[in-house]
Design an enzyme around this catalytic site. Structure first.
Site, PDB file in Angstrom:
ATOM      1  N   HIS A   1      -6.517 -33.163  17.152  1.00  0.00           N
ATOM      2  CA  HIS A   1      -5.302 -33.944  17.744  1.00  0.00           C
ATOM      3  C   HIS A   1      -4.140 -33.220  18.262  1.00  0.00           C
ATOM      4  O   HIS A   1      -3.094 -33.774  18.336  1.00  0.00           O
ATOM      5  CB  HIS A   1      -4.829 -34.948  16.695  1.00  0.00           C
ATOM      6  CG  HIS A   1      -5.853 -35.799  16.104  1.00  0.00           C
ATOM      7  ND1 HIS A   1      -6.258 -37.134  16.752  1.00  0.00           N
ATOM      8  CD2 HIS A   1      -7.171 -35.536  15.196  1.00  0.00           C
ATOM      9  CE1 HIS A   1      -7.127 -37.844  16.031  1.00  0.00           C
ATOM     10  NE2 HIS A   1      -7.965 -36.557  15.124  1.00  0.00           N
TER      11      HIS A   1
ATOM     12  N   LYS B   1       0.693  -1.191   0.200  1.00  0.00           N
ATOM     13  CA  LYS B   1      -0.002   0.026  -0.116  1.00  0.00           C
ATOM     14  C   LYS B   1       1.011   1.014   0.158  1.00  0.00           C
ATOM     15  O   LYS B   1       0.549   2.203  -0.737  1.00  0.00           O
ATOM     16  CB  LYS B   1      -0.802   0.113   1.231  1.00  0.00           C
ATOM     17  CG  LYS B   1      -1.683   1.306   1.275  1.00  0.00           C
ATOM     18  CD  LYS B   1      -2.765   1.054   2.395  1.00  0.00           C
ATOM     19  CE  LYS B   1      -3.514   2.386   2.647  1.00  0.00           C
ATOM     20  NZ  LYS B   1      -4.522   2.450   3.983  1.00  0.00           N
TER      21      LYS B   1
ATOM     22  N   GLU C   1      -4.870  -6.557  14.730  1.00  0.00           N
ATOM     23  CA  GLU C   1      -4.286  -5.189  14.355  1.00  0.00           C
ATOM     24  C   GLU C   1      -5.296  -4.190  14.548  1.00  0.00           C
ATOM     25  O   GLU C   1      -5.049  -2.774  14.800  1.00  0.00           O
ATOM     26  CB  GLU C   1      -3.604  -5.307  12.981  1.00  0.00           C
ATOM     27  CG  GLU C   1      -2.497  -4.066  12.886  1.00  0.00           C
ATOM     28  CD  GLU C   1      -1.967  -4.233  11.479  1.00  0.00           C
ATOM     29  OE1 GLU C   1      -2.473  -4.157  10.310  1.00  0.00           O
ATOM     30  OE2 GLU C   1      -0.601  -4.380  11.485  1.00  0.00           O
TER      31      GLU C   1
ATOM     32  N   GLY D   1      -4.909  -1.653   4.777  1.00  0.00           N
ATOM     33  CA  GLY D   1      -3.958  -2.727   4.276  1.00  0.00           C
ATOM     34  C   GLY D   1      -4.765  -4.044   4.816  1.00  0.00           C
ATOM     35  O   GLY D   1      -4.871  -4.941   3.849  1.00  0.00           O
ATOM     36  N   ARG D   2      -5.127  -4.076   5.955  1.00  0.00           N
ATOM     37  CA  ARG D   2      -5.841  -5.414   6.309  1.00  0.00           C
ATOM     38  C   ARG D   2      -7.226  -5.520   5.726  1.00  0.00           C
ATOM     39  O   ARG D   2      -7.559  -6.763   6.054  1.00  0.00           O
ATOM     40  CB  ARG D   2      -5.597  -5.785   7.910  1.00  0.00           C
ATOM     41  CG  ARG D   2      -6.462  -4.640   8.680  1.00  0.00           C
ATOM     42  CD  ARG D   2      -5.890  -4.702  10.141  1.00  0.00           C
ATOM     43  NE  ARG D   2      -6.421  -3.510  11.067  1.00  0.00           N
ATOM     44  CZ  ARG D   2      -5.782  -2.412  11.022  1.00  0.00           C
ATOM     45  NH1 ARG D   2      -4.776  -2.384  10.303  1.00  0.00           N
ATOM     46  NH2 ARG D   2      -6.234  -1.273  11.628  1.00  0.00           N
TER      47      ARG D   2
ATOM     48  N   LYS E   1       9.360  -0.891  14.137  1.00  0.00           N
ATOM     49  CA  LYS E   1      10.211  -0.856  12.723  1.00  0.00           C
ATOM     50  C   LYS E   1      11.245   0.153  12.782  1.00  0.00           C
ATOM     51  O   LYS E   1      12.297   0.054  12.141  1.00  0.00           O
ATOM     52  CB  LYS E   1       8.782  -0.061  11.617  1.00  0.00           C
ATOM     53  CG  LYS E   1       7.977  -1.180  11.543  1.00  0.00           C
ATOM     54  CD  LYS E   1       7.024  -0.415  10.333  1.00  0.00           C
ATOM     55  CE  LYS E   1       5.562  -1.351  10.214  1.00  0.00           C
ATOM     56  NZ  LYS E   1       4.595  -0.587   9.338  1.00  0.00           N
TER      57      LYS E   1
ATOM     58  N   GLU F   1      10.581  -4.741   4.570  1.00  0.00           N
ATOM     59  CA  GLU F   1      10.697  -6.286   4.020  1.00  0.00           C
ATOM     60  C   GLU F   1      10.306  -6.479   2.439  1.00  0.00           C
ATOM     61  O   GLU F   1      10.910  -7.213   1.801  1.00  0.00           O
ATOM     62  CB  GLU F   1       9.603  -6.997   4.970  1.00  0.00           C
ATOM     63  CG  GLU F   1       9.750  -7.238   6.381  1.00  0.00           C
ATOM     64  CD  GLU F   1       9.361  -6.079   7.288  1.00  0.00           C
ATOM     65  OE1 GLU F   1       9.130  -4.943   6.605  1.00  0.00           O
ATOM     66  OE2 GLU F   1       9.213  -6.497   8.363  1.00  0.00           O
TER      67      GLU F   1
HETATM   68  O1  LIG Z   1       1.201  -2.783   2.122  1.00  0.00           O
HETATM   69  P1  LIG Z   1       2.295  -2.166   3.005  1.00  0.00           P
HETATM   70  O2  LIG Z   1       2.074  -0.619   2.885  1.00  0.00           O
HETATM   71  O3  LIG Z   1       3.637  -2.601   2.552  1.00  0.00           O
HETATM   72  O4  LIG Z   1       2.052  -2.499   4.483  1.00  0.00           O
HETATM   73  C1  LIG Z   1       2.119  -3.824   4.895  1.00  0.00           C
HETATM   74  C2  LIG Z   1       1.664  -3.805   6.387  1.00  0.00           C
HETATM   75  O5  LIG Z   1       2.565  -3.189   7.081  1.00  0.00           O
HETATM   76  C3  LIG Z   1       2.490  -2.540   8.350  1.00  0.00           C
HETATM   77  O6  LIG Z   1       3.131  -3.429   9.277  1.00  0.00           O
HETATM   78  C4  LIG Z   1       0.745  -2.587   8.834  1.00  0.00           C
HETATM   79  O7  LIG Z   1       0.925  -2.716  10.239  1.00  0.00           O
HETATM   80  C5  LIG Z   1       0.088  -3.465   8.056  1.00  0.00           C
HETATM   81  O8  LIG Z   1      -1.228  -3.179   8.573  1.00  0.00           O
HETATM   82  C6  LIG Z   1       0.268  -3.459   6.768  1.00  0.00           C
HETATM   83  O9  LIG Z   1      -0.617  -4.227   6.269  1.00  0.00           O
END
Ligand SMILES: O=P(O)(O)OC[C@H]1O[C@H](O)[C@H](O)[C@@H](O)[C@@H]1O
Length: 547
Positions: free
Chosen positions: A384, A206, A353, A267-268, A508, A212
């Protein structure tokens, strides 16, 4: 904002809890066998059976009154109409706009949001068709066989979960893989057996600023260019999904190969936006749109159904009931479908989150426990492993059981289909959890007296059963929308902003600061705390670096 715990509705629930907490589900069913039929509700293709909850008609009435007191009706209208209810980020919350039909109307900030959404969907469909048909080729002219989605959090969990859920619908011969972790094992393991000439990377972020994702994307680009021997190959093998065109361009991806979305999609809450491009390539544009229609069905149900027959509202209120009145800490989600193996992980981000907050939207401390801890595994594997604790442990763990009537493909076992056995297990578990088995019943079977206490099944352990005709793109969309709205209702009761995530920022920033301390030629100074400093020294020693 008024304290919800100071309202007469909350007090009435506390009193009701005191009266009901000692009652067993066996008694509730004996007094009122009709509850099995009555305590059900439907939304689209989803049937919710909530009769096995430690709740009566009175409980539901009191919980609905609490929702009304919390202003749920106005909050629903505010969300759907695009008010900036994500106050800490000053944004609208309009994931529901992602699945509006083409002829719907919604304006956001002066723009026609429906037209914008469908323009992106149409571009995605065009691209996905070209990849699926082989018209879009890699740099050397070969068709794409594997799509690698590089993203994390909401840019990974949704498409990864949905791809796994719907992989039986992927018939174009293209498979998807998902890389998220900054652990080098993730990208190396994913790429190891891939043919670069037939691999397409989707860099999904986003913000396009996530460490990462950008690191993995750079590693993938280096791999591709190294194998194909030409920088120009990147244009045929990399596309981006983002809200940030400038950063996409700066990364070196042509914005003609970028699919956008908007800051009003969290994002979620984004798997049904362009973030779902990998899924669309796998299952096709038609199936993707069926999934969107499924989402929309539950959106409409949520927006219009009376609270007492509203699935997300009922499930959320029961979540509040256990969290705040019974002191439950967690909710297990137990899909009786191997295809939903990533659904609990997906829900962990969606729910935790969103509602893992200890201040309210107005900045004041919350006044009740918030944020159920979601966890789970597909049945029957969980049976199990951890069901022992569900059945006989000291904690109350409410659970959502999700089952499907029709398998995608059945296999005949001794005397019947395997799928019937799967469903029999689901039904057996919810019944055993609710009703248990008494010492008398166990003793009557001739069990030695000393073993009886070990074998007692206390029961009175609440579950929801969500029964769905079949796992399809549409019903998957319905299930995801259901939980999205559960989160919203719980957040409304607790008064929190379910759409920000400030709690993830500090770690972060600190990781960025700590990285040089691990690698510097000289021993680092100025580390944040003595424990971390000691661990940095140990790490450096293990890596043969100066301490
Ligand atoms: O889609 P991005 O901007 O790379 O973000 C990826 C993720 O990063 C962060 O850690 C947020 O806590 C998430 O809500 C998000 O989905």
């Amino acid at each position: 904002m008024a304290d919800i715990t100071e309202t007469s509705e909350w007090t009435a629930l506390a009193d009701h809890h005191a009266a009901l907490a000692g009652r067993h589900l066996r008694e509730l069913f004996a007094e009122d066998p009709g509850r099995a039929e009555r305590m059900t509700a439907t939304a689209g293709d989803l049937l919710l059976d909530y009769s096995k909850h430690r709740a009566t008609g009175d409980t539901l009435r009191l919980l609905v009154a609490l929702a009304e007191r919390a202003g749920l009706r106005e909050r629903i209208d505010a969300m759907f109409s695009g008010e900036r209810i994500n106050v800490s980020e000053d944004r609208a919350v309009l994931h529901t706009a992602l699945r509006l039909p083409r002829d719907a109307e919604l304006r956001v900030g002066g723009r026609d949001a429906v037209a914008d959404v469908h323009a992106v969907l149409d571009r995605m469909a065009g691209f996905s068709d070209r990849v699926r048909s082989g018209e879009w080729t890699g740099f050397t002219g070969k068709p794409i066989r594997t799509v690698v989605n590089i993203g994390i959090g909401g840019s990974d969990l949704g498409p990864a979960m949905a791809y796994e859920a719907l992989r039986d619908h992927a018939r174009a011969g293209i498979t998807c893989r998902f890389v998220s972790n900054i652990d080098p094992a993730d990208i190396t393991g994913t790429l190891a057996d891939l043919d670069p000439e037939q691999t397409l990377f989707i860099v999904a972020s986003k913000t396009f600023g996530t460490l990462e994702t950008l690191t993995n994307a750079r590693a993938a680009r280096a791999w591709l260019v190294g194998r194909l021997g030409d920088e120009k190959a990147v244009a045929r093998h990399f596309v981006a999904v983002s809200t940030n065109a400038e950063r996409v361009a700066a990364f070196g991806i042509d914005t003609d190969n970028m699919f956008g979305f908007w800051d009003w999609v969290g994002g979620r809450y984004s798997m049904d936006s362009a973030i779902g491009l990998s899924l669309m390539i796998a299952i096709g544009d038609g199936a993707f749109r069926e999934m969107l229609a499924g989402f929309h069905t539950v959106d409409e149900h949520f927006r219009t159904a009376p609270f007492e027959a509203n699935l997300p509202v009922l499930m959320a209120l029961l979540g509040v009931w256990y969290t705040d009145f019974f002191g439950a800490q967690t909710r297990a989600v137990l899909p009786y479908s191997q295809r939903l193996s990533r659904f609990p992980a997906y829900l962990q981000q969606l729910t935790m989150e969103s509602n893992g907050k200890s201040v309210r939207a107005d900045g004041a401390p919350v006044v009740a426990q918030t944020g159920e801890i979601f966890w789970g595994e597909p049945g029957t594997n969980g049976q199990h492993a951890f069901y022992q604790l569900l059945h006989q442990g000291t904690r109350l763990v409410p659970a959502d059981f999700i089952g499907f009537a029709e398998p995608f493909e059945d296999v005949q076992a001794d005397g019947g289909g395997m799928h019937d056995l799967l469903v029999a297990n689901l039904l057996a578990q919810t019944s055993a959890l609710a009703f248990g088995k008494t010492a008398e019943e166990i003793a009557a079977e001739g069990t030695p007296a000393e073993l009886v206490p070990h074998k007692v099944m206390p029961g009175n352990r609440p579950t929801s059963t969500i029964l769905v005709p079949k796992l399809t793109p549409s019903t998957l969309g319905q299930l995801v929308a259901l939980y999205e709205h559960v989160v919203f209702v719980e957040g409304t009761i607790w008064g929190i902003d379910s759409f920000d995530q400030w709690g993830v920022e500090l770690g972060k920033v600190m990781a960025q600061d700590l990285a040089p301390a691990l690698t510097s030629a000289e021993p680092p100074t100025g580390l944040p705390d003595p424990s971390t400093a000691a661990l940095v020294r140990t790490y450096r020693r293990l890596r043969g670096r100066a301490v």
